[in-house]
Write a protein that holds these residues in place. Structure first.
Motif, PDB file in Angstrom:
ATOM      1  N   PRO A  34       0.825  -1.210   0.000  1.00  0.00           N
ATOM      2  CA  PRO A  34       0.000   0.000   0.000  1.00  0.00           C
ATOM      3  C   PRO A  34       0.867   1.270   0.000  1.00  0.00           C
ATOM      4  N   TYR A  35       0.291   2.340  -0.480  1.00  0.00           N
ATOM      5  CA  TYR A  35       0.941   3.651  -0.491  1.00  0.00           C
ATOM      6  C   TYR A  35       0.318   4.495   0.614  1.00  0.00           C
ATOM      7  N   ALA A  36       1.155   5.144   1.416  1.00  0.00           N
ATOM      8  CA  ALA A  36       0.658   5.951   2.529  1.00  0.00           C
ATOM      9  C   ALA A  36       0.896   7.427   2.274  1.00  0.00           C
ATOM     10  N   GLY A  37      -0.137   8.226   2.512  1.00  0.00           N
ATOM     11  CA  GLY A  37      -0.016   9.672   2.448  1.00  0.00           C
ATOM     12  C   GLY A  37      -0.811  10.299   1.314  1.00  0.00           C
ATOM     13  N   LYS A  38      -1.215  11.513   1.562  1.00  0.00           N
ATOM     14  CA  LYS A  38      -2.036  12.253   0.609  1.00  0.00           C
ATOM     15  C   LYS A  38      -1.308  12.572  -0.700  1.00  0.00           C
ATOM     16  N   PRO A  39      -0.043  13.036  -0.676  1.00  0.00           N
ATOM     17  CA  PRO A  39       0.605  13.385  -1.946  1.00  0.00           C
ATOM     18  C   PRO A  39       0.710  12.215  -2.925  1.00  0.00           C
ATOM     19  N   ILE A  40       1.131  11.047  -2.454  1.00  0.00           N
ATOM     20  CA  ILE A  40       1.285   9.909  -3.366  1.00  0.00           C
ATOM     21  C   ILE A  40      -0.079   9.390  -3.807  1.00  0.00           C
ATOM     22  N   LEU A  45      -4.053   8.819  -8.161  1.00  0.00           N
ATOM     23  CA  LEU A  45      -5.408   9.015  -8.678  1.00  0.00           C
ATOM     24  C   LEU A  45      -5.398   9.888  -9.935  1.00  0.00           C
ATOM     25  N   ARG A  46      -4.528  10.896  -9.982  1.00  0.00           N
ATOM     26  CA  ARG A  46      -4.399  11.693 -11.210  1.00  0.00           C
ATOM     27  C   ARG A  46      -3.900  10.818 -12.356  1.00  0.00           C
ATOM     28  N   GLY A  47      -2.961   9.913 -12.060  1.00  0.00           N
ATOM     29  CA  GLY A  47      -2.469   8.982 -13.077  1.00  0.00           C
ATOM     30  C   GLY A  47      -3.574   8.090 -13.589  1.00  0.00           C
ATOM     31  N   VAL A  48      -4.412   7.608 -12.699  1.00  0.00           N
ATOM     32  CA  VAL A  48      -5.533   6.760 -13.094  1.00  0.00           C
ATOM     33  C   VAL A  48      -6.477   7.536 -14.014  1.00  0.00           C
ATOM     34  N   LEU A  49      -6.737   8.792 -13.672  1.00  0.00           N
ATOM     35  CA  LEU A  49      -7.608   9.598 -14.526  1.00  0.00           C
ATOM     36  C   LEU A  49      -7.023   9.759 -15.930  1.00  0.00           C
ATOM     37  N   ARG A  50      -5.704   9.753 -16.023  1.00  0.00           N
ATOM     38  CA  ARG A  50      -5.067   9.873 -17.341  1.00  0.00           C
ATOM     39  C   ARG A  50      -5.158   8.579 -18.147  1.00  0.00           C
ATOM     40  N   VAL A  51      -5.130   7.415 -17.493  1.00  0.00           N
ATOM     41  CA  VAL A  51      -5.085   6.153 -18.241  1.00  0.00           C
ATOM     42  C   VAL A  51      -6.454   5.523 -18.468  1.00  0.00           C
ATOM     43  N   PHE A  52      -7.427   5.825 -17.620  1.00  0.00           N
ATOM     44  CA  PHE A  52      -8.765   5.261 -17.813  1.00  0.00           C
ATOM     45  C   PHE A  52      -9.494   6.010 -18.925  1.00  0.00           C
ATOM     46  N   PHE A 120       4.671   6.054 -13.824  1.00  0.00           N
ATOM     47  CA  PHE A 120       5.344   6.045 -12.520  1.00  0.00           C
ATOM     48  C   PHE A 120       6.252   7.245 -12.289  1.00  0.00           C
ATOM     49  N   ASP A 121       7.089   7.603 -13.251  1.00  0.00           N
ATOM     50  CA  ASP A 121       8.011   8.732 -13.054  1.00  0.00           C
ATOM     51  C   ASP A 121       7.236  10.026 -12.789  1.00  0.00           C
ATOM     52  N   GLU A 126       5.254  14.161  -9.023  1.00  0.00           N
ATOM     53  CA  GLU A 126       4.123  14.929  -8.474  1.00  0.00           C
ATOM     54  C   GLU A 126       4.027  14.727  -6.956  1.00  0.00           C
ATOM     55  N   ALA A 127       4.202  13.485  -6.510  1.00  0.00           N
ATOM     56  CA  ALA A 127       4.129  13.201  -5.070  1.00  0.00           C
ATOM     57  C   ALA A 127       5.248  13.896  -4.318  1.00  0.00           C
TER      58      ALA A 127
END
Length: 131
Positions: A34-40, A45-52, A120-121, A126-127
């Motif tokens: 799991p990833y912890a924290g708001k920035p990551i 989620l922004r990445g998901v919006l780009r690929v979906f 990923f990069d 961004e995070a």
């Protein structure tokens, strides 16, 4: 309509981020840890919006007065139709402190892993910038 659903469907990145607790934990359908924290989490989620593509929520499950909610969705990733569910848990302040995503079928999950790997990069940058 749930505020998270509305923000995602409107592709409103600022609204999505505003709904996240600082200590949110994101459990990905394609990553082991799991990833912890708001920035990551916000960057992912922004990445998901780009690929979906063709993303839509098809069902909401949950008690409006409760702290758990599920949003069933469909989308396309690299030509593969995907079905999934966002499981949300809210803290005492009404912020999302736990977000788990599950997807199917396996071929679509693999397409999602590949598409997110290509992001990923940018996600890491961004995070790191606290976006």
């Amino acid at each position: 309509m749930h505020p998270f659903r509305k923000a995602v469907e409107n592709r409103d990145e600022a609204a999505v981020t505003a709904l996240l607790a600082e200590n949110v934990v994101f459990t990905s359908p394609v990553a082991f840890k799991p990833y912890a924290g708001k920035p990551i989490t916000a960057a992912i989620l922004r990445g998901v919006l780009r690929v979906f593509e063709d993303f839509t929520y098809v069902r909401e499950i949950g008690n409006p007065d409760g702290r758990d909610h599920a949003l069933v969705f469909t989308a396309t990733v690299n030509g593969k139709r995907i079905q999934g569910c966002d499981f949300l848990h809210f803290d005492e302040e009404g912020k999302i402190d736990d977000l788990t995503v599950m997807v199917r079928p396996l071929s679509a999950a693999q397409a999602l892993a590949e598409a997110m790997g290509a992001q990923f990069d940018r996600i890491a940058a961004e995070a790191a910038a606290g976006r």
